[in-house]
Design a protein around this motif. Structure first.
Motif, PDB file in Angstrom:
ATOM      1  N   MET A   1       0.822  -1.203   0.000  1.00  0.00           N
ATOM      2  CA  MET A   1       0.000   0.000   0.000  1.00  0.00           C
ATOM      3  C   MET A   1       0.859   1.257   0.000  1.00  0.00           C
ATOM      4  O   MET A   1       0.570   2.233  -0.694  1.00  0.00           O
ATOM      5  N   ALA A   2       1.950   1.249   0.795  1.00  0.00           N
ATOM      6  CA  ALA A   2       2.814   2.427   0.880  1.00  0.00           C
ATOM      7  C   ALA A   2       3.488   2.699  -0.463  1.00  0.00           C
ATOM      8  O   ALA A   2       3.520   3.842  -0.942  1.00  0.00           O
ATOM      9  N   LEU A   3       4.030   1.645  -1.069  1.00  0.00           N
ATOM     10  CA  LEU A   3       4.684   1.818  -2.368  1.00  0.00           C
ATOM     11  C   LEU A   3       3.675   2.264  -3.419  1.00  0.00           C
ATOM     12  O   LEU A   3       3.935   3.184  -4.209  1.00  0.00           O
ATOM     13  N   GLY A   4       2.516   1.645  -3.439  1.00  0.00           N
ATOM     14  CA  GLY A   4       1.482   2.014  -4.399  1.00  0.00           C
ATOM     15  C   GLY A   4       0.995   3.434  -4.189  1.00  0.00           C
ATOM     16  O   GLY A   4       0.724   4.159  -5.160  1.00  0.00           O
ATOM     17  N   MET A   5       0.880   3.882  -2.933  1.00  0.00           N
ATOM     18  CA  MET A   5       0.425   5.240  -2.668  1.00  0.00           C
ATOM     19  C   MET A   5       1.463   6.262  -3.125  1.00  0.00           C
ATOM     20  O   MET A   5       1.114   7.324  -3.663  1.00  0.00           O
ATOM     21  N   ALA A   6       2.747   5.955  -2.916  1.00  0.00           N
ATOM     22  CA  ALA A   6       3.795   6.850  -3.408  1.00  0.00           C
ATOM     23  C   ALA A   6       3.761   6.921  -4.936  1.00  0.00           C
ATOM     24  O   ALA A   6       3.863   8.009  -5.529  1.00  0.00           O
ATOM     25  N   TYR A   7       3.613   5.770  -5.586  1.00  0.00           N
ATOM     26  CA  TYR A   7       3.467   5.760  -7.048  1.00  0.00           C
ATOM     27  C   TYR A   7       2.233   6.547  -7.476  1.00  0.00           C
ATOM     28  O   TYR A   7       2.234   7.211  -8.526  1.00  0.00           O
ATOM     29  N   ALA A   8       1.154   6.465  -6.690  1.00  0.00           N
ATOM     30  CA  ALA A   8      -0.075   7.168  -7.037  1.00  0.00           C
ATOM     31  C   ALA A   8       0.143   8.678  -7.036  1.00  0.00           C
ATOM     32  O   ALA A   8      -0.388   9.392  -7.899  1.00  0.00           O
ATOM     33  N   LEU A   9       0.929   9.185  -6.078  1.00  0.00           N
ATOM     34  CA  LEU A   9       1.215  10.620  -6.049  1.00  0.00           C
ATOM     35  C   LEU A   9       2.036  11.027  -7.270  1.00  0.00           C
ATOM     36  O   LEU A   9       1.807  12.089  -7.864  1.00  0.00           O
ATOM     37  N   VAL A  10       3.008  10.181  -7.647  1.00  0.00           N
ATOM     38  CA  VAL A  10       3.801  10.460  -8.849  1.00  0.00           C
ATOM     39  C   VAL A  10       2.894  10.483 -10.078  1.00  0.00           C
ATOM     40  O   VAL A  10       2.965  11.405 -10.907  1.00  0.00           O
ATOM     41  N   ALA A  11       2.027   9.475 -10.199  1.00  0.00           N
ATOM     42  CA  ALA A  11       1.145   9.377 -11.364  1.00  0.00           C
ATOM     43  C   ALA A  11       0.125  10.502 -11.396  1.00  0.00           C
ATOM     44  O   ALA A  11      -0.202  11.029 -12.467  1.00  0.00           O
ATOM     45  N   LEU A  12      -0.380  10.911 -10.218  1.00  0.00           N
ATOM     46  CA  LEU A  12      -1.359  11.990 -10.164  1.00  0.00           C
ATOM     47  C   LEU A  12      -0.736  13.297 -10.656  1.00  0.00           C
ATOM     48  O   LEU A  12      -1.336  14.032 -11.456  1.00  0.00           O
ATOM     49  N   GLY A  13       0.483  13.588 -10.209  1.00  0.00           N
ATOM     50  CA  GLY A  13       1.171  14.772 -10.701  1.00  0.00           C
ATOM     51  C   GLY A  13       1.447  14.691 -12.185  1.00  0.00           C
ATOM     52  O   GLY A  13       1.320  15.687 -12.916  1.00  0.00           O
ATOM     53  N   PHE A  14       1.795  13.503 -12.659  1.00  0.00           N
ATOM     54  CA  PHE A  14       2.059  13.296 -14.088  1.00  0.00           C
ATOM     55  C   PHE A  14       0.812  13.600 -14.921  1.00  0.00           C
ATOM     56  O   PHE A  14       0.886  14.266 -15.951  1.00  0.00           O
ATOM     57  N   VAL A 135      -1.190   7.146   4.968  1.00  0.00           N
ATOM     58  CA  VAL A 135      -2.070   8.183   5.515  1.00  0.00           C
ATOM     59  C   VAL A 135      -1.857   9.509   4.780  1.00  0.00           C
ATOM     60  O   VAL A 135      -2.821  10.152   4.332  1.00  0.00           O
ATOM     61  N   VAL A 136      -0.601   9.925   4.650  1.00  0.00           N
ATOM     62  CA  VAL A 136      -0.309  11.197   3.977  1.00  0.00           C
ATOM     63  C   VAL A 136      -0.758  11.146   2.519  1.00  0.00           C
ATOM     64  O   VAL A 136      -1.385  12.074   2.007  1.00  0.00           O
ATOM     65  N   GLY A 137      -0.440  10.033   1.839  1.00  0.00           N
ATOM     66  CA  GLY A 137      -0.854   9.897   0.444  1.00  0.00           C
ATOM     67  C   GLY A 137      -2.352   9.922   0.294  1.00  0.00           C
ATOM     68  O   GLY A 137      -2.885  10.564  -0.629  1.00  0.00           O
ATOM     69  N   GLY A 138      -3.053   9.237   1.178  1.00  0.00           N
ATOM     70  CA  GLY A 138      -4.513   9.226   1.110  1.00  0.00           C
ATOM     71  C   GLY A 138      -5.107  10.613   1.310  1.00  0.00           C
ATOM     72  O   GLY A 138      -6.060  11.004   0.618  1.00  0.00           O
ATOM     73  N   ILE A 139      -4.540  11.378   2.252  1.00  0.00           N
ATOM     74  CA  ILE A 139      -5.030  12.741   2.488  1.00  0.00           C
ATOM     75  C   ILE A 139      -4.800  13.611   1.258  1.00  0.00           C
ATOM     76  O   ILE A 139      -5.682  14.386   0.844  1.00  0.00           O
ATOM     77  N   LEU A 140      -3.630  13.481   0.636  1.00  0.00           N
ATOM     78  CA  LEU A 140      -3.328  14.296  -0.539  1.00  0.00           C
ATOM     79  C   LEU A 140      -4.214  13.927  -1.728  1.00  0.00           C
ATOM     80  O   LEU A 140      -4.698  14.810  -2.449  1.00  0.00           O
ATOM     81  N   VAL A 141      -4.427  12.635  -1.933  1.00  0.00           N
ATOM     82  CA  VAL A 141      -5.294  12.203  -3.034  1.00  0.00           C
ATOM     83  C   VAL A 141      -6.719  12.699  -2.813  1.00  0.00           C
ATOM     84  O   VAL A 141      -7.370  13.215  -3.740  1.00  0.00           O
ATOM     85  N   ILE A 191       6.693  15.626  -2.890  1.00  0.00           N
ATOM     86  CA  ILE A 191       6.271  14.855  -1.714  1.00  0.00           C
ATOM     87  C   ILE A 191       6.492  13.369  -1.950  1.00  0.00           C
ATOM     88  O   ILE A 191       6.952  12.643  -1.053  1.00  0.00           O
ATOM     89  N   ALA A 192       6.190  12.891  -3.156  1.00  0.00           N
ATOM     90  CA  ALA A 192       6.432  11.484  -3.477  1.00  0.00           C
ATOM     91  C   ALA A 192       7.916  11.155  -3.364  1.00  0.00           C
ATOM     92  O   ALA A 192       8.292  10.093  -2.836  1.00  0.00           O
ATOM     93  N   GLY A 193       8.788  12.052  -3.846  1.00  0.00           N
ATOM     94  CA  GLY A 193      10.224  11.823  -3.735  1.00  0.00           C
ATOM     95  C   GLY A 193      10.674  11.768  -2.296  1.00  0.00           C
ATOM     96  O   GLY A 193      11.542  10.958  -1.922  1.00  0.00           O
TER      97      GLY A 193
END
Length: 280
Positions: A1-14, A135-141, A191-193
């Motif tokens: 979940m943590a890795l996927g959420m970090a990837y999700a932030l990268v993809a969302l910005g993309f 948690v942080v990724g979920g809040i940002l998404v 933030i993802a980085g």
């Protein structure tokens, strides 16, 4: 979940950058690395904790997104997309070589968001750092969803990404909203980085890898689809984690690329996209 959420932030910005610019921002992966590097430098020089570093990294990379918009995207808005491709590739090279010269090529560790150790929740031992990332990724998404779907600013951003000529005709300042989209994309990348930089370290040459994961998530999710990119990024995180645990990292990467080819051969529009012929 943590890795996927970090990837999700990268993809969302993309996706935000893609929809705003109308072309791929090839510097997006290097903005992810830059976010990790900013966290490393500020953390080492000031000793600030991760909760205070997080908004500073977001602000710094938001500014970097604005610079990218002003230098490599807005001046080429009337040109073919290939011009933006070349400009953002050049920007990516500048960031990579700049980090190599200033910080060196050796990987560095970003500060932990929530420290080491684990917490016992419902009988499960969950690492504090991965839990904090989720948690942080979920809040940002959730915050980005609210911005895009429930605010006037978000509606204007979507109007610009859908048809910038019509948006300009009804009085929307297109350049301002493209810049805002790129600033938000840069902040999410930073933030993802930061989140990835503790477990996977920060090295100047990682930008291409982050870019590739974002590109795969967007292609699988449906080109330009925000929900599709988020779901695909979470799926990539799950897939890589479980295959790596069973067969190793090399097999996980190979299997991921084979799976992408199979999916796109069956559904060229991605899992959540619609065929081009059905678009309005």
């Amino acid at each position: 979940m943590a890795l996927g959420m970090a990837y999700a932030l990268v993809a969302l910005g993309f996706v935000l950058a893609l929809n705003a610019a109308g072309a791929v921002n090839f510097a997006h992966g290097d903005l992810v690395v830059l976010g990790g590097a900013v966290a490393v430098v500020i953390g080492q020089s000031t000793g600030l904790g991760a909760p205070l570093l997080l908004p500073l990294v977001a602000l710094a990379l938001g500014a970097a997104g604005v610079i990218a918009a002003r230098l490599a995207i807005l001046p080429l808005a009337a040109r073919p997309p290939e011009a933006t491709f070349v400009a953002t590739i050049a920007l990516a090279a500048i960031i990579e070589h700049g980090l190599t010269v200033t910080l060196g090529a050796a990987p560095r560790t970003a500060p932990a968001l929530a420290g080491s150790g684990s917490s016992d929740i419902a009988g499960l031992a969950l690492g504090r750092q991965p839990l904090a990332i989720v948690v942080v990724g979920g809040i940002l998404v959730a915050g980005m969803w609210f911005l895009l779907e429930r605010t006037q600013v978000g509606r204007r951003m979507r109007a610009v990404s859908s048809d910038r000529h019509m948006a300009r005709a009804v009085g929307i300042p297109v350049g301002r909203y493209i810049t805002l989209s790129l600033a938000l994309a840069g902040a999410l990348a930073g933030i993802a980085g930061f989140l990835l930089g503790h477990q996977f370290l920060v090295a100047p040459t990682q930008g291409a890898g982050h870019m590739l994961k974002a590109y795969i998530a967007v292609a699988l999710g449906g080109w330009g689809s925000v929900p599709g990119a988020l779901l695909a990024a979470l799926g990539i995180g799950f897939f890589e984690t479980f295959v790596s645990a069973g067969f190793g990292d090399a097999w996980a990467s190979a299997a991921l690329y084979v799976g992408v080819l199979v999916v796109l051969a069956v559904r060229p529009q991605g899992l959540f996209g619609e065929p081009v012929g059905r678009r309005a």
